[in-house]
Design an enzyme around this catalytic site. Structure first.
Site, PDB file in Angstrom:
ATOM      1  N   HIS A 148      34.542  51.831  72.641  1.00 32.13           N
ATOM      2  CA  HIS A 148      33.286  52.102  71.943  1.00 32.13           C
ATOM      3  C   HIS A 148      32.226  51.043  72.226  1.00 32.13           C
ATOM      4  O   HIS A 148      31.045  51.261  71.955  1.00 32.13           O
ATOM      5  CB  HIS A 148      33.511  52.271  70.432  1.00 32.13           C
ATOM      6  CG  HIS A 148      33.811  51.031  69.677  1.00 32.13           C
ATOM      7  ND1 HIS A 148      35.081  50.689  69.272  1.00 32.13           N
ATOM      8  CD2 HIS A 148      33.006  50.036  69.222  1.00 32.13           C
ATOM      9  CE1 HIS A 148      35.038  49.558  68.596  1.00 32.13           C
ATOM     10  NE2 HIS A 148      33.800  49.137  68.555  1.00 32.13           N
ATOM     11  N   ASP A 179      40.725  53.676  72.477  1.00 32.54           N
ATOM     12  CA  ASP A 179      39.604  52.762  72.275  1.00 32.54           C
ATOM     13  C   ASP A 179      39.743  51.487  73.093  1.00 32.54           C
ATOM     14  O   ASP A 179      39.536  50.372  72.586  1.00 32.54           O
ATOM     15  CB  ASP A 179      39.435  52.427  70.789  1.00 32.54           C
ATOM     16  CG  ASP A 179      38.025  51.933  70.461  1.00 32.54           C
ATOM     17  OD1 ASP A 179      37.205  51.845  71.382  1.00 32.54           O
ATOM     18  OD2 ASP A 179      37.758  51.629  69.279  1.00 32.54           O
ATOM     19  N   SER A 257      34.462  43.535  67.968  1.00 32.93           N
ATOM     20  CA  SER A 257      35.117  44.598  68.735  1.00 32.93           C
ATOM     21  C   SER A 257      35.448  44.168  70.154  1.00 32.93           C
ATOM     22  O   SER A 257      34.582  43.692  70.891  1.00 32.93           O
ATOM     23  CB  SER A 257      34.218  45.832  68.787  1.00 32.93           C
ATOM     24  OG  SER A 257      34.219  46.513  67.582  1.00 32.93           O
TER      25      SER A 257
END
Length: 582
Positions: A148, A179, A257
């Site tokens: 993402h 992901d 992230s």
């Protein structure tokens, strides 16, 4: 700040929970609500991506002052406990220093420029946006980050710690279900002094991990400490899949992230999401999932996906149902309630078979298998860790008799795609009718509360229907671009196209071919609810070009359909030439 969220509500958890295989997936696009069934009667959670659009955006929290009485109590308690905590503090400090030392030459900051398509107007894109995340170096001069962080990317830059220079990066492989993404950088200057991190094992409960990355609130590297709370399959927000994840109590904020969670001198996982409303509840992707992704890329040169057996099962915890299906007191397992027609299991297993064991591992009545000492996990995890086209030995109970079957496992695609990152949507326009394949990203265009605001029939099909044949799509009329040719048909939008001149439609490409190659005077489309769309073919074809010009649309079909039509025309021309020569 790019803070991506998904909301878990009652409806889909029942579907996910009963699906021991992951072929019934949940809706998944960022900033979209996710309907999920739960045993609770109200929405229970919301996950967030930790990937900011603007790291300089600060938030503050206030708390009530602590009274002097409580300050004294805390002071006395800390004095009594200080000696006991001395050795633990020393060990913790050493672990922290080790994590920081590893991170300095391994963890990088990623800058992404991305552009997402518009699914309501599939011939154009939405506004460009910028976001930032983290990543870390692994062997082979590669960088691991979250999918993402670089989804729908048009430009990616990477900066290492302590350097003012940003280097251009290329996305080598990306797996949206798990992901994860792999980046490569050609610049030799970037790799000077960089060290790779080694992947470790799944940490035990209560073990300490250090999350390293570039969260919001500053520009420099950040290290936060937490402990492992649980290990279990969890909803991956970005890919809307159920895979193993590790819950930790370290703060995972926007910007973390893609950063590593370090345990000792190895990576225990990759930070990727947190739980809204929870205090310091973060999630990391464990190393078995990371290794499965990397090994697939190394062996095939591209992302290969995660396998599914293609069955939906229900638990057998009730004694009455176990008795009815002739299970002995020693037997445990789950009951097959639905089988994907495109799976290998559809040819071998039957509805109401009881799956007793997978690869020799007994399955509990709740659908779980042993993971470690006093820990269990759904047997979905064992299925997902298989390589594509690998076989599994499945023991089932059928009409009171035990059988063992070898079943080939492979990734299975749903009838309605859950996500379509890094690709342009397909469309076809004829006589002002905009035909598109039904996808969940299309439904997400109805807004944050899309599950309640989008057409109910389309939503139910997106979440429940299974494909009956390969490459099948549900083709719908997304909108009607008004013109004299289609006046009175504007209410046919959002209906599925089932047939064209009596021929059943397989997918959008098939519909395009049927209309483009029509040699009849009239064109008739059979829709949902017995509705019919009928046009004079030549009049409709002439009107199409005028409608495209009026709405400033460059092409009547998306680039993928245009390429296929050109190839088909070339093949037909070549065949005609061959016939003429003969």
């Amino acid at each position: 700040m790019l803070l991506r969220s998904i909301r878990t509500v009652e409806h889909l958890r029942r579907i996910s929970a009963s699906s021991v295989s992951a072929y019934l997936t949940s809706p998944s696009l960022v900033t979209r609500a996710l309907p999920t069934e739960s045993a609770l009667s109200s929405p229970i959670s919301r996950f967030y991506y930790s990937n900011p659009r603007n790291e300089n955006r600060h938030t503050t929290t206030t708390s009530s002052p602590v009274s002097s009485r409580w300050r004294i109590s805390i002071r006395h308690m800390s004095r009594r406990r200080s000696s006991a905590k001395g050795s633990a503090a020393t060990a913790g400090s050493a672990a922290y220093s080790s994590a920081v030392d590893l991170a300095m030459d391994s963890v990088v900051k990623i800058f992404t420029v991305s552009t997402s398509p518009s699914y309501f107007l599939p011939w154009q894109n939405k506004s460009q946006r910028e976001s930032m995340g983290s990543g870390f170096v692994i062997s082979g001069r590669r960088i691991i980050t979250n999918a993402h962080v670089v989804a729908d990317h048009s430009f990616v830059l990477v900066r290492k710690h302590g350097s003012p220079i940003k280097h251009r990066a290329k996305v080598e492989a990306i797996g949206h279900e798990c992901d994860l993404a792999v980046l490569v950088i050609d610049s030799e200057v970037f790799w000077e002094g960089m060290n790779s991190l080694e992947l470790g094992d799944i940490p035990l409960l209560r073990e300490e991990v250090f999350v390293v990355g570039y969260p919001q609130g500053g520009d420099n590297i950040s290290v936060t400490k937490g402990v492992v709370s649980r290990v279990e399959p969890t909803q991956y927000v970005h890919g809307a899949t159920q895979l193993m994840a590790i819950q930790i109590d370290a703060a995972i904020n926007p910007g973390n992230s893609g950063g590593p969670a370090i345990m000792g001198n190895k990576v225990a996982g990759v930070a990727f999401q947190n739980l809204a409303g929870g205090e310091n509840i973060g999630y990391i992707i464990p190393t078995p999932v990371i290794k499965h992704f990397i090994n697939g890329v190394e062996e095939s040169g591209k992302y290969t996906g995660f396998c599914s057996m293609g069955v939906s099962c229900q638990p057998m915890e009730n004694a009455q149902i176990r008795s009815i299906y002739q299970m002995s007191s020693e037997m445990t397992g789950v009951l097959i309630s639905k089988i994907n027609p495109l799976s290998d299991a559809h040819k071998i297993l039957k509805k109401e078979d009881v799956i007793l064991a997978f690869d020799g591992v007994p399955i509990g009545n709740d659908g779980t298998v042993p993971l470690r000492k006093k820990e269990r996990i759904t047997f979905d995890h064992m299925v997902s860790m298989k390589k594509p086209n690998e076989t599994a030995l499945v023991k089932v109970l059928r009409e009171g008799k035990e059988h063992e079957f070898c079943i080939t496992l492979r990734p299975l695609q749903p009838l309605v795609p859950v996500h379509q990152f890094d690709q342009l949507p397909s469309y076809y326009i004829f006589a002002g009718f905009v035909f598109v394949p039904l996808t969940q990203p299309y439904l997400h265009e109805y807004g944050e509360d899309w599950y309640n605001t989008c057409p109910r029939r389309l939503c139910e099909r997106a979440l429940r229907d299974l494909p009956e044949k390969s490459n099948q799509q549900l083709v719908i009329i997304s909108q009607v671009l008004m013109d004299d040719i289609n006046t009175g048909f504007e209410r046919l939008a959002e209906l599925q196209v089932k047939k064209v001149n009596g021929v059943e439609v397989d997918n959008l490409r098939h519909l395009c071919q049927l209309i483009e190659n029509c040699d009849a005077e009239n064109l008739k489309l059979d829709l949902d609810d017995g509705r019919v769309l009928a046009l004079k073919y030549q009049d409709a074809r002439l009107a199409t070009s005028l409608i495209l010009k009026r709405h400033r649309i460059a092409s009547a079909m998306s680039s993928d359909l245009l390429i296929e039509q050109n190839n088909l025309a070339t093949e037909l021309a070549a065949a005609s030439c061959s016939t003429a020569v003969v």
